[in-house]
Design an enzyme around this catalytic site. Structure first.
Site, PDB file in Angstrom:
ATOM      1  N   GLY A   1      15.829  27.540  47.392  1.00 45.36           N
ATOM      2  CA  GLY A   1      16.471  28.850  47.608  1.00 45.36           C
ATOM      3  C   GLY A   1      17.061  29.444  46.336  1.00 45.36           C
ATOM      4  O   GLY A   1      17.218  28.788  45.311  1.00 45.36           O
TER       5      GLY A   1
ATOM      6  N   ARG B   1      24.383  34.232  47.083  1.00 43.38           N
ATOM      7  CA  ARG B   1      25.830  34.404  47.184  1.00 43.38           C
ATOM      8  C   ARG B   1      26.590  33.820  45.991  1.00 43.38           C
ATOM      9  O   ARG B   1      27.779  34.047  45.830  1.00 43.38           O
ATOM     10  CB  ARG B   1      26.333  33.791  48.499  1.00 43.38           C
ATOM     11  CG  ARG B   1      25.928  34.599  49.726  1.00 43.38           C
ATOM     12  CD  ARG B   1      26.014  33.821  51.021  1.00 43.38           C
ATOM     13  NE  ARG B   1      24.866  32.938  51.214  1.00 43.38           N
ATOM     14  CZ  ARG B   1      24.655  32.206  52.303  1.00 43.38           C
ATOM     15  NH1 ARG B   1      25.521  32.254  53.293  1.00 43.38           N
ATOM     16  NH2 ARG B   1      23.597  31.425  52.397  1.00 43.38           N
TER      17      ARG B   1
ATOM     18  N   LYS C   1      36.797  11.100  12.270  1.00 45.63           N
ATOM     19  CA  LYS C   1      35.458  11.598  12.579  1.00 45.63           C
ATOM     20  C   LYS C   1      34.407  10.685  11.951  1.00 45.63           C
ATOM     21  O   LYS C   1      34.485  10.392  10.749  1.00 45.63           O
ATOM     22  CB  LYS C   1      35.316  13.023  12.043  1.00 45.63           C
ATOM     23  CG  LYS C   1      33.964  13.627  12.245  1.00 45.63           C
ATOM     24  CD  LYS C   1      33.381  14.077  10.928  1.00 45.63           C
ATOM     25  CE  LYS C   1      31.889  13.944  10.912  1.00 45.63           C
ATOM     26  NZ  LYS C   1      31.320  14.206   9.596  1.00 45.63           N
TER      27      LYS C   1
ATOM     28  N   TYR D   1      33.469  16.530   2.299  1.00 42.92           N
ATOM     29  CA  TYR D   1      32.508  17.631   2.253  1.00 42.92           C
ATOM     30  C   TYR D   1      32.676  18.394   0.950  1.00 42.92           C
ATOM     31  O   TYR D   1      33.791  18.820   0.611  1.00 42.92           O
ATOM     32  CB  TYR D   1      32.796  18.541   3.463  1.00 42.92           C
ATOM     33  CG  TYR D   1      31.828  19.669   3.651  1.00 42.92           C
ATOM     34  CD1 TYR D   1      30.460  19.442   3.689  1.00 42.92           C
ATOM     35  CD2 TYR D   1      32.289  20.983   3.812  1.00 42.92           C
ATOM     36  CE1 TYR D   1      29.568  20.492   3.868  1.00 42.92           C
ATOM     37  CE2 TYR D   1      31.414  22.028   4.006  1.00 42.92           C
ATOM     38  CZ  TYR D   1      30.045  21.782   4.030  1.00 42.92           C
ATOM     39  OH  TYR D   1      29.168  22.819   4.220  1.00 42.92           O
TER      40      TYR D   1
ATOM     41  N   ASN E   1      26.226  23.857  62.814  1.00 45.43           N
ATOM     42  CA  ASN E   1      25.096  23.076  62.307  1.00 45.43           C
ATOM     43  C   ASN E   1      25.348  22.744  60.840  1.00 45.43           C
ATOM     44  O   ASN E   1      25.553  23.628  60.014  1.00 45.43           O
ATOM     45  CB  ASN E   1      23.828  23.941  62.469  1.00 45.43           C
ATOM     46  CG  ASN E   1      22.653  23.376  61.698  1.00 45.43           C
ATOM     47  OD1 ASN E   1      22.543  22.166  61.501  1.00 45.43           O
ATOM     48  ND2 ASN E   1      21.759  24.264  61.263  1.00 45.43           N
TER      49      ASN E   1
ATOM     50  N   LEU F   1      15.753  20.286  50.808  1.00 42.68           N
ATOM     51  CA  LEU F   1      15.396  21.702  50.616  1.00 42.68           C
ATOM     52  C   LEU F   1      16.197  22.262  49.445  1.00 42.68           C
ATOM     53  O   LEU F   1      17.425  22.364  49.514  1.00 42.68           O
ATOM     54  CB  LEU F   1      15.702  22.511  51.882  1.00 42.68           C
ATOM     55  CG  LEU F   1      15.118  21.978  53.203  1.00 42.68           C
ATOM     56  CD1 LEU F   1      15.373  22.973  54.333  1.00 42.68           C
ATOM     57  CD2 LEU F   1      13.629  21.674  53.073  1.00 42.68           C
TER      58      LEU F   1
HETATM   59  C1  UD1 Z   1      21.759  26.947  56.892  1.00 35.05           C
HETATM   60  C2  UD1 Z   1      21.408  26.935  58.383  1.00 35.05           C
HETATM   61  C3  UD1 Z   1      22.682  27.073  59.201  1.00 35.05           C
HETATM   62  C4  UD1 Z   1      23.645  25.949  58.839  1.00 35.05           C
HETATM   63  C5  UD1 Z   1      23.898  25.920  57.339  1.00 35.05           C
HETATM   64  C6  UD1 Z   1      24.662  24.647  56.988  1.00 35.05           C
HETATM   65  C7  UD1 Z   1      19.202  27.947  58.521  1.00 35.05           C
HETATM   66  C8  UD1 Z   1      18.432  29.142  58.928  1.00 35.05           C
HETATM   67  N1  UD1 Z   1      20.512  28.026  58.687  1.00 35.05           N
HETATM   68  O1  UD1 Z   1      22.296  28.212  56.587  1.00 35.05           O
HETATM   69  O2  UD1 Z   1      22.383  26.974  60.563  1.00 35.05           O
HETATM   70  O3  UD1 Z   1      24.862  26.118  59.555  1.00 35.05           O
HETATM   71  O4  UD1 Z   1      22.666  25.901  56.610  1.00 35.05           O
HETATM   72  O5  UD1 Z   1      25.020  24.632  55.655  1.00 35.05           O
HETATM   73  O6  UD1 Z   1      18.614  26.980  58.104  1.00 35.05           O
HETATM   74  N2  UD1 Z   1      16.244  26.906  51.021  1.00 35.05           N
HETATM   75  C9  UD1 Z   1      14.940  26.728  50.630  1.00 35.05           C
HETATM   76  N3  UD1 Z   1      14.055  27.744  50.850  1.00 35.05           N
HETATM   77  C10 UD1 Z   1      14.411  28.908  51.445  1.00 35.05           C
HETATM   78  C11 UD1 Z   1      15.753  29.057  51.838  1.00 35.05           C
HETATM   79  C12 UD1 Z   1      16.642  28.031  51.614  1.00 35.05           C
HETATM   80  O7  UD1 Z   1      14.566  25.694  50.079  1.00 35.05           O
HETATM   81  O8  UD1 Z   1      13.547  29.779  51.608  1.00 35.05           O
HETATM   82  C13 UD1 Z   1      17.202  25.805  50.761  1.00 35.05           C
HETATM   83  C14 UD1 Z   1      18.345  26.256  49.894  1.00 35.05           C
HETATM   84  O9  UD1 Z   1      18.058  25.960  48.515  1.00 35.05           O
HETATM   85  C15 UD1 Z   1      19.518  25.443  50.423  1.00 35.05           C
HETATM   86  C16 UD1 Z   1      19.141  25.140  51.866  1.00 35.05           C
HETATM   87  O10 UD1 Z   1      17.773  25.416  51.990  1.00 35.05           O
HETATM   88  O11 UD1 Z   1      19.688  24.260  49.718  1.00 35.05           O
HETATM   89  C17 UD1 Z   1      19.948  25.947  52.868  1.00 35.05           C
HETATM   90  O12 UD1 Z   1      19.779  27.318  52.631  1.00 35.05           O
HETATM   91  P1  UD1 Z   1      20.976  28.357  52.755  1.00 35.05           P
HETATM   92  O13 UD1 Z   1      20.458  29.689  52.383  1.00 35.05           O
HETATM   93  O14 UD1 Z   1      22.158  27.842  52.071  1.00 35.05           O
HETATM   94  O15 UD1 Z   1      21.215  28.330  54.344  1.00 35.05           O
HETATM   95  P2  UD1 Z   1      22.542  28.756  55.100  1.00 35.05           P
HETATM   96  O16 UD1 Z   1      22.585  30.226  55.194  1.00 35.05           O
HETATM   97  O17 UD1 Z   1      23.694  28.069  54.508  1.00 35.05           O
HETATM   98 MG    MG Z   2      23.889  26.974  52.776  1.00 36.28          MG
END
Ligand code: UD1
Ligand code: MG
Length: 462
Positions: free
Chosen positions: A9, A13, A358, A394, A176, A6
């Site tokens: 995102g 932050r 160089k 040069y 998690n 995944l």
């Molecule tokens: C997530 C978990 C949380 C866990 C934590 C561990 C969820 C709801 N929560 O939270 O339980 O403890 O990871 O690190 O999953 N992403 C997408 N599409 C989106 C949102 C996110 O592809 O719409 C991807 C982001 O790019 C990222 C990953 O998913 O790589 C995790 O997303 P992030 O927003 O970091 O989740 P956390 O709040 O850390």
């Molecule tokens: Mg995360």
């Protein structure tokens, strides 16, 4: 097993223009490490969910074969929405899908292999199929992570996100890690029923766990061997911490392979660097990109070696910078030397203090020990470049080459104006300005003749 990363995102932050998963750890995008882990498990079918800055994110995988990309339309849709975007990848699959967050660069391949084994063991000895296995760890401060809620038997009942957790649930220290093995059929049964979060409107993948459990499916958590593995990188300070973990892992591996790293907390060696053994690295050294250091090389304190090859036995004295260059066997460079732009230093040569080289090729046993600039030059074996020699390459518009033969002596403080040729065994008297070719064996002297005026010195001073 199939794997889904995944990476769609925004990474709010991080407060960055750049997608979070593209931020680098030891000069490689964070996402690159996640992919290395997957490669380490030897999973053939891998897909990536991209969304925010998708073209740049895809570039992380350039040159890799067989990967599939799925596009998440709304990069704020949440982690379940991301998994849904790739539904064609797993809907009909008769097995487990590894879902891994793109911001989890510290998880090890071995850990995921152990998770796979655990699923097989449960099947074999308990006669049940796990619907999901989650990677977890106990954090003294679990703030920000999803908490794992279990029943008295130790099976997972649900995951609660920080925002939705009750004060009691916030006390739970098992978190998690964002690395899941889902049995695809069971995931499919629940994923469309995930409600949007009250707090953010996102679809949380973690909700799938509670829904599975309600259906009577079995879910377990799997403890990571090392706490750091489950760390999610959500802000730039966590990025720094993750970088430190990876940096130390690299140094530990290199030292166990037979290289000495002095004061490792100050040393930076990137993942694509090769040390061939018995290499000694002093404090404050950085070795980057595709550098290769042969056996017995020693790199002195504070030096930088970037994308360069140092052959066997080379010594880099402190505070030297070597970029895109090659130093052959037994040569000595530094202290305070600077090699750049595809320079080559021949066997046994010595490039010393405050010498810059160089785009030049220097032969064997050449000495240029102090205060010189060698630019765009070819220098033959056993030539001596005196202190303060400058190759003027040069003319204000273009760069020109200098060709220097073997066994040439260039006296101190000479100016060699390119384009020019100095034949082998030619001798340049110190302080000369040389703007014409000098043939083999000749001596050139090009400076005002010295005059001595008897007694004039004292006369001026008294
Ligand atoms: C997530 C978990 C949380 C866990 C934590 C561990 C969820 C709801 N929560 O939270 O339980 O403890 O990871 O690190 O999953 N992403 C997408 N599409 C989106 C949102 C996110 O592809 O719409 C991807 C982001 O790019 C990222 C990953 O998913 O790589 C995790 O997303 P992030 O927003 O970091 O989740 P956390 O709040 O850390
Ligand atoms: Mg995360």
């Amino acid at each position: 097993m199939r794997a889904l990363i995944l990476a769609a995102g925004l990474g709010t932050r991080f407060k960055s223009e750049r997608a979070k998963v593209l931020h680098t750890i030891m000069n490689k995008p964070m996402l690159w490490y996640v992919y290395q882990t997957i490669k380490g498990i030897n999973i053939k079918e891998v897909a990536v969910v991209v969304g925010h800055q998708s073209e740049e994110v895809k570039k992380v995988f350039e040159g890799e074969e067989g990967l599939l990309f799925f596009h998440q339309k709304n990069p704020k849709g949440g982690t379940a929405d991301a998994v849904l975007s790739a539904i064609d990848f797993w809907r009909d699959y008769q097995g487990y899908l590894l879902v891994i967050n793109g911001d989890t660069p510290l998880v090890k391949a071995q850990t995921i292999k152990n998770m796979q084994r655990y699923i097989h063991l449960v099947e074999e000895y308990e006669g049940v199929r796990l619907s999901a296995l989650l990677l977890s760890s106990f954090f003294p401060d679990p703030t920000g992570y999803g908490r794992i809620v279990k029943d008295p038997k130790g099976n997972v009942v649900k995951i609660v996100e920080e925002k939705d957790a009750t004060p009691e649930e916030k006390q739970i220290k098992e978190i998690n890690g964002g690395v899941y093995l889902f049995y695809c059929h069971h995931l499919l049964e629940v994923i469309f029923s995930i409600p949007p979060s009250q707090a953010s409107g996102e679809l949380y993948l973690t909700e799938a766990i509670g829904l599975m459990s309600k259906k009577g499916y079995l879910i377990r958590s799997f403890m990571a061997e090392e706490q750091a593995e489950v760390m999610g990188v959500n802000n730039r300070w966590e990025l720094s911490i993750a970088e430190n973990v990876i940096r130390l892992r690299i140094l530990e591996k290199l030292s166990k392979e037979g290289n000495t790293i002095h004061q490792p907390e100050t040393v930076w060696i990137e993942p694509s660097v090769v040390l061939e053994g018995d290499v000694e690295i002093e404090p404050g050294v950085a070795i980057t990109k595709n550098s290769v250091l042969g056996r017995g090389v020693r790199v002195g304190r504070g030096s930088v070696v970037e994308n360069s090859v140092l052959e066997e036995g080379v010594i880099v004295e402190p505070y030297s910078i070597i970029r895109d260059s090659k130093v052959k066997k037994g040569a000595i460079v530094g202290p305070f030397a600077h090699l750049r732009n595809q320079s080559v230093i021949g066997e046994g040569s010595h490039i010393g203090n405050f010498v810059e080289v160089k785009a030049s090729s220097v032969g064997k046993k050449v000495n240029a020990k102090h205060l010189a600039y060698i630019g765009d030059a070819l220098i033959g074996d056993r030539t001596n470049v005196g202190a303060g020699v400058v190759f003027a390459n040069y003319d204000g518009k273009r760069k020109h080459q200098s060709h220097v033969g073997e066994n040439v002596f260039i006296g101190s403080n000479s100016l060699i104006i390119a384009p020019i040729q100095l034949g082998s065994y030619s001798y340049i008297a110190g302080g000369s300005v040389i703007n014409k070719n000098v043939e083999e064996g000749d001596l050139a002297i090009a400076r005002a003749e010295m005059k001595v005026l008897k007694g004039k010195g004292k006369e001026k001073l008294t």
